[in-house]
Design an enzyme around this catalytic site. Structure first.
Site, mmCIF file in Angstrom:
data_model
loop_
_atom_site.group_PDB
_atom_site.id
_atom_site.type_symbol
_atom_site.label_atom_id
_atom_site.label_comp_id
_atom_site.label_asym_id
_atom_site.label_seq_id
_atom_site.Cartn_x
_atom_site.Cartn_y
_atom_site.Cartn_z
ATOM 1 C CB ALA A 251 -0.984 -0.081 1.062
ATOM 2 C CG ASP A 252 2.224 3.480 -2.787
ATOM 3 O OD1 ASP A 252 3.382 3.903 -3.030
ATOM 4 O OD2 ASP A 252 1.926 2.437 -3.564
#
Length: 362
Positions: A251-252
């Site tokens: 995930a960013d």
């Protein structure tokens, strides 16, 4: 042995140029903030945790030899340049959170009359350097928590006491090349292997920048893990016929409600996983969770240059004159996510805000 994407000692920083992989392994010197901004923006270093670490360490390298006349001037240098580094790639939240934490530290030290300007600089350097060790420790915890969750899910679904080796699918690159070491989603894969519970891992090519084909496949081959590369368009067929036990991605940025921004293509994998009844996990450290935004609708999505779609290296693969839409990320709704794997445990998306708030208050 895991690959080393970041080499640091006080006053010196080098990063493995990921644009050249897997053909050439070359380290680039990062001599200061301008170099840091450029290697992040050009994706010579990528992965939300690695972006934050390289960004902050680039400032540490820059201020290490400098002498400051006052704590105020040092604070201004820290604040201005950290905010500049955040602009290199705005979707990944880790850099913003790390910048805010270091700016808060600088403000506190500036106000403390017992601290000299040199002591303030040393405290700042130690704080940035501590990020390296913490990231690796967090990744190992994420790996252990994720492997445990997947094996427990398989055991429950199959009605056995202990799950056997499993097949998993991952997307983009979330390993040693995207972090300080070990990895988030790929850390889960590594932990399964260490437990003797990894039958096979499938990795997507991850168009248009091919991080899966260039980087994840490179890591998996390097570590001799049982792995197969698939095209992004093969995921539905793969989940239908290959008995994949789980999908695990990185995930960013994760919003307070669990909506997750990750590499483009993640959303469609989650939709396909839901259709086939395959659990879909997001592996992310607390520094990737942004409780200040209520949902994924508030996440800024970076749009990359057309050339990344129309060319592979110097070779054009698309018709000249065609228009392109090239978002680097998409947002997977929380409703498609089975669990969010953190260094502190695995949380249901609907419980994420409450659980993370409790942890932050400790």
């Amino acid at each position: 042995m895991s690959l080393q994407s970041i080499k640091y000692q006080r006053g010196s920083l080098e990063i493995l140029d990921q644009l050249l992989l897997p053909v050439v392994s070359k380290y680039l010197p990062v001599r200061g903030v301008e170099d840091g901004w450029k290697v992040i923006n050009k994706m010579q270093v990528r992965g939300a945790p690695a972006i934050a670490i390289v960004g902050c360490l680039s400032l540490a390298v820059e201020i290490y030899p400098e002498e400051f006349s006052s704590k105020k001037s040092l604070r201004q240098e820290i604040e201005g340049k950290l905010n500049y580094l955040v602009s290199a790639r705005p979707t990944a939240v880790n850099m913003k959170i790390s910048a805010d934490e270091l700016i808060t530290l600088a403000n506190e030290l500036t106000k403390d009359d017992a601290i000299t300007v040199e002591e303030m600089k040393q405290r700042f350097l130690k704080a940035t350097e501590a990020m390296l060790e913490k990231d690796i420790a967090d990744n190992r915890a994420i790996g252990a928590n994720g492997a445990k969750a997947i094996l427990e899910h398989v055991a429950e679904a199959t009605g056995v006491a202990t799950a056997g080796p499993v097949r998993v699918l991952t997307h983009c690159n979330t390993g040693s090349l995207a972090t300080a070491g070990y990895g988030t989603a790929l850390g889960v894969v590594r932990n399964l292997s260490e437990l003797g519970k990894l039958e096979h891992v499938y990795c997507t090519e991850t168009r248009p920048y091919n991080q899966g084909a260039r980087l994840t496949a490179y890591e998996l081959v390097h570590e001799k893990l049982p792995a197969t590369l698939v095209l992004d368009s093969m995921v539905a067929a793969l989940l239908r016929v290959k008995n994949v036990a789980a999908v695990v991605v990185g995930a960013d940025r994760v919003a307070a409600n669990g909506d997750t921004a990750n590499k483009i293509g993640t959303y469609q994998i989650a939709v396909v996983a839901k259709h086939h009844g395959v659990p879909f996990y997001v592996a992310a450290p607390l520094t990737s969770i942004d409780l200040e935004i209520p949902s994924g609708d508030h996440i800024i999505i970076e749009v990359r240059p057309d050339r990344e779609m129309t060319h592979v290296g110097e070779h054009r693969i698309a018709a000249p004159g065609i228009n392109c839409w090239n978002p680097a990320f998409d947002v997977t709704p929380a409703s498609l996510i089975t669990g969010i794997i953190t260094e502190h445990g695995v949380f249901k998306p609907e419980a994420l805000k409450v659980e993370i708030t409790k942890l932050l208050e400790l």
